[in-house]
Design an enzyme around this catalytic site. Structure first.
Site, PDB file in Angstrom:
ATOM      1  N   GLY A  93       0.718  -0.696  12.688  1.00 19.47           N
ATOM      2  CA  GLY A  93       1.193  -0.407  11.347  1.00 19.47           C
ATOM      3  C   GLY A  93       0.836   1.028  11.006  1.00 19.47           C
ATOM      4  O   GLY A  93       0.075   1.674  11.731  1.00 19.47           O
ATOM      5  N   GLN A 122       1.619 -14.849  18.525  1.00 19.47           N
ATOM      6  CA  GLN A 122       1.208 -13.598  17.884  1.00 19.47           C
ATOM      7  C   GLN A 122      -0.208 -13.753  17.330  1.00 19.47           C
ATOM      8  O   GLN A 122      -0.407 -14.204  16.212  1.00 19.47           O
ATOM      9  CB  GLN A 122       2.167 -13.193  16.765  1.00 19.47           C
ATOM     10  CG  GLN A 122       1.826 -11.819  16.201  1.00 19.47           C
ATOM     11  CD  GLN A 122       2.802 -11.339  15.161  1.00 19.47           C
ATOM     12  OE1 GLN A 122       2.405 -10.905  14.091  1.00 19.47           O
ATOM     13  NE2 GLN A 122       4.096 -11.394  15.468  1.00 19.47           N
ATOM     14  N   PRO A 149      -4.527  -4.218  16.983  1.00 22.74           N
ATOM     15  CA  PRO A 149      -5.174  -3.745  18.205  1.00 22.74           C
ATOM     16  C   PRO A 149      -6.222  -2.659  17.949  1.00 22.74           C
ATOM     17  O   PRO A 149      -7.075  -2.406  18.802  1.00 22.74           O
ATOM     18  CB  PRO A 149      -4.009  -3.197  19.037  1.00 22.74           C
ATOM     19  CG  PRO A 149      -2.978  -2.818  18.027  1.00 22.74           C
ATOM     20  CD  PRO A 149      -3.089  -3.860  16.946  1.00 22.74           C
ATOM     21  N   GLN A 181       0.808  -1.220   0.000  1.00 20.80           N
ATOM     22  CA  GLN A 181       0.000   0.000   0.000  1.00 20.80           C
ATOM     23  C   GLN A 181       0.841   1.270   0.000  1.00 20.80           C
ATOM     24  O   GLN A 181       0.414   2.304  -0.501  1.00 20.80           O
ATOM     25  CB  GLN A 181      -0.899   0.035   1.241  1.00 20.80           C
ATOM     26  CG  GLN A 181      -2.032  -0.955   1.253  1.00 20.80           C
ATOM     27  CD  GLN A 181      -2.839  -0.826   2.536  1.00 20.80           C
ATOM     28  OE1 GLN A 181      -2.373  -0.266   3.524  1.00 20.80           O
ATOM     29  NE2 GLN A 181      -4.038  -1.344   2.523  1.00 20.80           N
ATOM     30  N   SER A 232       2.349 -17.918  15.488  1.00 22.38           N
ATOM     31  CA  SER A 232       1.336 -16.902  15.204  1.00 22.38           C
ATOM     32  C   SER A 232       0.037 -17.584  14.807  1.00 22.38           C
ATOM     33  O   SER A 232       0.025 -18.430  13.903  1.00 22.38           O
ATOM     34  CB  SER A 232       1.813 -15.983  14.070  1.00 22.38           C
ATOM     35  OG  SER A 232       0.816 -15.032  13.744  1.00 22.38           O
ATOM     36  N   LYS A 271     -12.865   6.476  12.785  1.00 21.70           N
ATOM     37  CA  LYS A 271     -13.013   7.206  11.512  1.00 21.70           C
ATOM     38  C   LYS A 271     -14.118   6.653  10.620  1.00 21.70           C
ATOM     39  O   LYS A 271     -14.542   7.327   9.674  1.00 21.70           O
ATOM     40  CB  LYS A 271     -11.685   7.216  10.754  1.00 21.70           C
ATOM     41  CG  LYS A 271     -11.210   5.851  10.258  1.00 21.70           C
ATOM     42  CD  LYS A 271      -9.860   5.996   9.570  1.00 21.70           C
ATOM     43  CE  LYS A 271      -9.298   4.649   9.121  1.00 21.70           C
ATOM     44  NZ  LYS A 271      -7.961   4.813   8.512  1.00 21.70           N
ATOM     45  N   TYR A 286       4.800 -11.213   3.424  1.00 22.58           N
ATOM     46  CA  TYR A 286       4.214  -9.879   3.275  1.00 22.58           C
ATOM     47  C   TYR A 286       4.687  -9.230   1.974  1.00 22.58           C
ATOM     48  O   TYR A 286       5.897  -9.106   1.731  1.00 22.58           O
ATOM     49  CB  TYR A 286       4.573  -8.972   4.448  1.00 22.58           C
ATOM     50  CG  TYR A 286       3.993  -9.375   5.788  1.00 22.58           C
ATOM     51  CD1 TYR A 286       2.966 -10.320   5.885  1.00 22.58           C
ATOM     52  CD2 TYR A 286       4.467  -8.809   6.966  1.00 22.58           C
ATOM     53  CE1 TYR A 286       2.440 -10.683   7.114  1.00 22.58           C
ATOM     54  CE2 TYR A 286       3.930  -9.164   8.202  1.00 22.58           C
ATOM     55  CZ  TYR A 286       2.925 -10.111   8.272  1.00 22.58           C
ATOM     56  OH  TYR A 286       2.409 -10.462   9.495  1.00 22.58           O
ATOM     57  N   ALA A 292      -8.214  -2.888  15.325  1.00 20.13           N
ATOM     58  CA  ALA A 292      -9.203  -3.567  14.479  1.00 20.13           C
ATOM     59  C   ALA A 292      -9.218  -2.980  13.069  1.00 20.13           C
ATOM     60  O   ALA A 292     -10.252  -2.519  12.573  1.00 20.13           O
ATOM     61  CB  ALA A 292     -10.588  -3.526  15.116  1.00 20.13           C
TER      62      ALA A 292
END
Length: 333
Positions: A285, A177, A207, A27, A151, A216, A54, A209
């Protein structure tokens, strides 16, 4: 920045970790990604989480280039193995072959001789667990990996791995994770009690979501342009479960709670997961440096019992808690 031990290990990691899933190499352009990492470093973040899969290995490359030149001893670099990184049948999973080949690729892309934590990104039902754990243990002996973790494993899978490690004299898993937030609480019933008992710490992802807990997204309103919910590279699929008017209305009810504490809603969401004593770090992130600077202010925040009760009264009724929704692959017959 505050620091916590990772599980029962001696490794200390920053309460806020920087993660680059769905951002670096995907992105976000590399210049912007570099600015986000620099902002994290400036704010005292020392823990950086990525994975070979990733952005098709590009995320590791971007992180490696960005951290190049930093004092390596002052960083904790985490990556993962499991998902496909090539077209062949052995380019995936947790076989010895894939683990050994994947760590070498990750180290090359990250420009480092070792990673602080190497994580099994999912459970592999096609490979004997003993084979996976022996390969991880060999990497520890070789000095390429300092600690091992998992994870999105289920509680019974973590428990099996710990038992085998004890029986065979391997290094134990020190971390899990999972996804964890005010809206996604599937680890609380089984995984957290097991991990507290066994000395395994949580490094939690999402965290906020996928941004829903920032407030927002408004009920009955169009999705914000350029947001995660409009991303066709995977973000929209993850977030759509939360985009109901009832849930979004409840999220808006957190605004006065955050305001009373002098926090943004995103800071409140991150601070909430850090109240769980089994959580060592929350991964955030970012696509912009200011998001990093905002989120790190959740480190060290203490929420009183009455605040936690107030929050739970708002979002508790819509939180997802079913432990079967852990992200481990479906069990094969």
């Amino acid at each position: 920045m505050e620091f916590r031990n990772l599980g029962r290990s001696g490794l200390k990691i920053s309460e806020i970790s920087y993660g680059n899933w769905l951002t670096h190499g995907s992105q976000v352009e590399e210049d912007a990604a570099r600015e986000c990492v620099r902002a994290a470093l400036d704010e005292g973040v020392t823990t950086f989480d990525t994975a070979d899969v990733y952005a098709g290995t590009r995320a590791e490359e971007v992180l490696g280039r960005t951290l190049d030149g930093q004092r390596r001893e002052g960083l904790e670099i985490f990556t993962k193995v499991y998902w496909p990184t090539g077209p062949g049948p052995n380019d995936r999973g947790l076989s010895r072959k894939h683990i050994m080949e994947s760590i070498n690729g990750s180290l090359r892309r990250l420009r480092t001789d070792y990673v602080d934590l190497y994580q099994a990104h999912r459970f592999d039902y096609e490979t004997p667990l003993e084979e996976t754990l022996r390969a991880f243990d060999d990497l520890v002996r070789q000095g390429k990996v300092l600690y091992v973790g998992v994870s999105e494993w289920r509680a019974d899978e973590i428990e099996r791995a710990l038992k085998i490690a004890d029986e065979m004299g391997f290094d134990r898993i020190v971390s899990s994770q999972p996804q964890y937030s005010l809206l996604w609480r599937v680890i609380e019933e089984q995984i957290v009690p097991l991990c507290e008992r066994e000395g395994v710490g949580q490094i939690v992802w999402s965290p906020i979501a996928q941004g829903v807990l920032s407030g927002k997204y408004l009920p009955g309103q169009p999705l914000p342009a350029g947001s995660r919910a409009t991303d066709d590279k995977g973000g929209a699929d993850m977030i759509k479960r939360y985009l109901t008017d009832d849930l979004l209305t409840r999220v808006q009810e957190l605004k006065p709670v955050a305001a009373d504490l002098g926090l943004t809603m995103a800071q409140l969401a991150v601070a909430w997961v850090l109240q769980n004593p089994n959580v060592a770090s929350a991964i955030v992130g970012a696509s912009r440096p200011e998001q990093v600077r905002d989120n790190v202010k959740a480190a060290g925040v203490k929420l009183d019992a009455d605040v936690l009760e107030r929050i739970d009264g708002i979002l508790g009724p819509v939180a997802i808690r079913d432990p079967e929704k852990t992200g481990s692959p479906a069990k094969r017959p």
